[in-house]
Scaffold this motif. Structure first.
Motif, PDB file in Angstrom:
ATOM      1  N   VAL A  44       0.834  -1.202   0.000  1.00  0.00           N
ATOM      2  CA  VAL A  44       0.000   0.000   0.000  1.00  0.00           C
ATOM      3  C   VAL A  44       0.867   1.250   0.000  1.00  0.00           C
ATOM      4  N   VAL A  45       1.866   1.289   0.841  1.00  0.00           N
ATOM      5  CA  VAL A  45       2.750   2.470   0.906  1.00  0.00           C
ATOM      6  C   VAL A  45       3.478   2.652  -0.424  1.00  0.00           C
ATOM      7  N   ARG A  46       3.990   1.571  -0.984  1.00  0.00           N
ATOM      8  CA  ARG A  46       4.682   1.672  -2.280  1.00  0.00           C
ATOM      9  C   ARG A  46       3.726   2.100  -3.396  1.00  0.00           C
ATOM     10  N   ALA A  47       2.490   1.635  -3.359  1.00  0.00           N
ATOM     11  CA  ALA A  47       1.513   2.036  -4.373  1.00  0.00           C
ATOM     12  C   ALA A  47       1.199   3.526  -4.271  1.00  0.00           C
ATOM     13  N   LEU A  48       1.076   4.044  -3.066  1.00  0.00           N
ATOM     14  CA  LEU A  48       0.847   5.482  -2.890  1.00  0.00           C
ATOM     15  C   LEU A  48       2.070   6.278  -3.334  1.00  0.00           C
ATOM     16  N   ALA A  49       3.244   5.783  -3.030  1.00  0.00           N
ATOM     17  CA  ALA A  49       4.487   6.479  -3.390  1.00  0.00           C
ATOM     18  C   ALA A  49       4.728   6.476  -4.894  1.00  0.00           C
ATOM     19  N   ALA A  50       4.308   5.417  -5.566  1.00  0.00           N
ATOM     20  CA  ALA A  50       4.584   5.268  -7.003  1.00  0.00           C
ATOM     21  C   ALA A  50       4.063   6.438  -7.828  1.00  0.00           C
ATOM     22  N   ARG A  51       2.991   7.058  -7.393  1.00  0.00           N
ATOM     23  CA  ARG A  51       2.436   8.199  -8.120  1.00  0.00           C
ATOM     24  C   ARG A  51       3.348   9.422  -8.056  1.00  0.00           C
ATOM     25  N   HIS A  52       4.306   9.417  -7.138  1.00  0.00           N
ATOM     26  CA  HIS A  52       5.126  10.611  -6.899  1.00  0.00           C
ATOM     27  C   HIS A  52       6.622  10.349  -7.040  1.00  0.00           C
ATOM     28  N   THR A  53       6.998   9.180  -7.515  1.00  0.00           N
ATOM     29  CA  THR A  53       8.414   8.886  -7.732  1.00  0.00           C
ATOM     30  C   THR A  53       8.669   8.779  -9.228  1.00  0.00           C
ATOM     31  N   GLY A  54       9.675   9.486  -9.678  1.00  0.00           N
ATOM     32  CA  GLY A  54      10.053   9.439 -11.080  1.00  0.00           C
ATOM     33  C   GLY A  54       9.085  10.131 -12.013  1.00  0.00           C
ATOM     34  N   SER A  55       8.101  10.844 -11.476  1.00  0.00           N
ATOM     35  CA  SER A  55       7.087  11.476 -12.320  1.00  0.00           C
ATOM     36  C   SER A  55       7.361  12.960 -12.532  1.00  0.00           C
ATOM     37  N   GLY A  56       8.359  13.474 -11.852  1.00  0.00           N
ATOM     38  CA  GLY A  56       8.602  14.911 -11.908  1.00  0.00           C
ATOM     39  C   GLY A  56       7.653  15.697 -11.012  1.00  0.00           C
ATOM     40  N   ASP A  57       6.750  14.980 -10.327  1.00  0.00           N
ATOM     41  CA  ASP A  57       5.794  15.598  -9.405  1.00  0.00           C
ATOM     42  C   ASP A  57       6.436  15.641  -8.024  1.00  0.00           C
ATOM     43  N   ARG A  58       7.279  16.657  -7.805  1.00  0.00           N
ATOM     44  CA  ARG A  58       8.063  16.768  -6.573  1.00  0.00           C
ATOM     45  C   ARG A  58       7.151  16.928  -5.349  1.00  0.00           C
ATOM     46  N   ILE A  59       7.454  16.178  -4.320  1.00  0.00           N
ATOM     47  CA  ILE A  59       6.789  16.294  -3.025  1.00  0.00           C
ATOM     48  C   ILE A  59       7.863  16.684  -2.016  1.00  0.00           C
ATOM     49  N   ASP A  60       7.606  17.749  -1.254  1.00  0.00           N
ATOM     50  CA  ASP A  60       8.558  18.196  -0.241  1.00  0.00           C
ATOM     51  C   ASP A  60       8.245  17.640   1.144  1.00  0.00           C
ATOM     52  N   ALA A  61       6.965  17.315   1.378  1.00  0.00           N
ATOM     53  CA  ALA A  61       6.546  16.791   2.675  1.00  0.00           C
ATOM     54  C   ALA A  61       5.221  16.063   2.511  1.00  0.00           C
ATOM     55  N   VAL A  62       4.958  15.176   3.459  1.00  0.00           N
ATOM     56  CA  VAL A  62       3.671  14.491   3.543  1.00  0.00           C
ATOM     57  C   VAL A  62       3.014  14.942   4.834  1.00  0.00           C
ATOM     58  N   ALA A  63       1.734  15.314   4.755  1.00  0.00           N
ATOM     59  CA  ALA A  63       0.953  15.682   5.937  1.00  0.00           C
ATOM     60  C   ALA A  63      -0.089  14.598   6.159  1.00  0.00           C
ATOM     61  N   GLY A  64      -0.134  14.072   7.382  1.00  0.00           N
ATOM     62  CA  GLY A  64      -1.090  13.021   7.713  1.00  0.00           C
ATOM     63  C   GLY A  64      -2.076  13.496   8.750  1.00  0.00           C
ATOM     64  N   VAL A  65      -3.348  13.115   8.545  1.00  0.00           N
ATOM     65  CA  VAL A  65      -4.428  13.509   9.440  1.00  0.00           C
ATOM     66  C   VAL A  65      -4.559  12.477  10.557  1.00  0.00           C
ATOM     67  N   GLU A  66      -4.642  12.970  11.786  1.00  0.00           N
ATOM     68  CA  GLU A  66      -4.788  12.122  12.968  1.00  0.00           C
ATOM     69  C   GLU A  66      -5.992  11.205  12.805  1.00  0.00           C
ATOM     70  N   ALA A  67      -5.923   9.971  13.111  1.00  0.00           N
ATOM     71  CA  ALA A  67      -4.809   9.242  13.661  1.00  0.00           C
ATOM     72  C   ALA A  67      -4.244   8.253  12.639  1.00  0.00           C
ATOM     73  N   ARG A  68      -5.113   7.585  11.885  1.00  0.00           N
ATOM     74  CA  ARG A  68      -4.583   6.589  10.946  1.00  0.00           C
ATOM     75  C   ARG A  68      -3.814   7.237   9.804  1.00  0.00           C
ATOM     76  N   GLY A  69      -4.108   8.489   9.490  1.00  0.00           N
ATOM     77  CA  GLY A  69      -3.321   9.212   8.493  1.00  0.00           C
ATOM     78  C   GLY A  69      -1.884   9.404   8.943  1.00  0.00           C
ATOM     79  N   PHE A  70      -1.653   9.403  10.259  1.00  0.00           N
ATOM     80  CA  PHE A  70      -0.281   9.460  10.782  1.00  0.00           C
ATOM     81  C   PHE A  70       0.490   8.210  10.375  1.00  0.00           C
TER      82      PHE A  70
END
Length: 186
Positions: A44-70
């Motif tokens: 699941v984590v790799r599938a979410l990350a795949a959209r933002h790796t190697g795509s040129g869609d730079r991500i500087d940070a991830v924000a997670g919503v309490e609690a399971r989003g953390f």
């Protein structure tokens, strides 16, 4: 790693329905069985990350919503090699915070981040476990934007399409690995 349809099937196979939680008439979609399966959680984590790796869609940070989003957000931030920003319920963060209050079906809620959690123009991916009505996601998105972040999208493990959260999000970018009661990711 599984493909997109395989990831959706994996998520579906590890969701647990809990009747009458948190109140009578609600069927809660519990992701804790998925979190407890190391291989599935990694997929699941790799599938979410795949959209933002190697795509040129730079991500500087991830924000997670309490609690399971953390849980999901911190693992995703690690996978992407970026920092993590906790979006918390009011009164849980020390120091200066910025808050946003929003409506729920049965009242109001307030969330907050540290005033210095993001910098102007920082590209932030917002993460939560489930997109339902969209109220929390919109409030978190707007809160981060008010702090100067360029929120690039919302990523969720599960979307409850029948509750209209994607529509409530308007033009905001939404990606869900598994959609319940709808046509799928747009």
């Amino acid at each position: 790693m599984t493909d997109a349809s395989g990831t959706s099937d994996l998520v579906e196979s590890l969701l647990r329905d809990v009747a009458d939680f948190p109140k009578r008439g609600v069927v809660f979609k519990d992701i804790t069985p998925l979190l407890g399966d190391a291989d599935a959680f990694g997929d699941v984590v790799r599938a979410l990350a795949a959209r933002h790796t190697g795509s040129g869609d730079r991500i500087d940070a991830v924000a997670g919503v309490e609690a399971r989003g953390f849980i999901i957000g911190a693992a995703l931030a690690h996978e992407l090699g970026v920092g993590f920003v906790p979006v918390r319920k009011v009164g849980k963060l020390p120091g200066e915070t910025v808050q946003r209050t929003y409506d729920l079906e049965y009242g109001t809620a307030t969330i907050e981040v540290h005033a210095d959690a993001v910098s102007s123009g920082q590209r932030v991916l917002l993460v939560d476990d489930v997109l339902a009505t969209g109220g929390t996601a919109i409030a978190a998105w707007d809160l981060l934007s008010d702090c100067g972040a360029d929120v690039v999208g919302l990523a969720t493990v599960v979307e409850l399409a029948f509750l209209g959260g994607r529509e409530a999000m308007g033009e905001r970018s939404v990606h869900s690995l598994h959609v319940v009661g709808g046509a799928g990711d747009a």
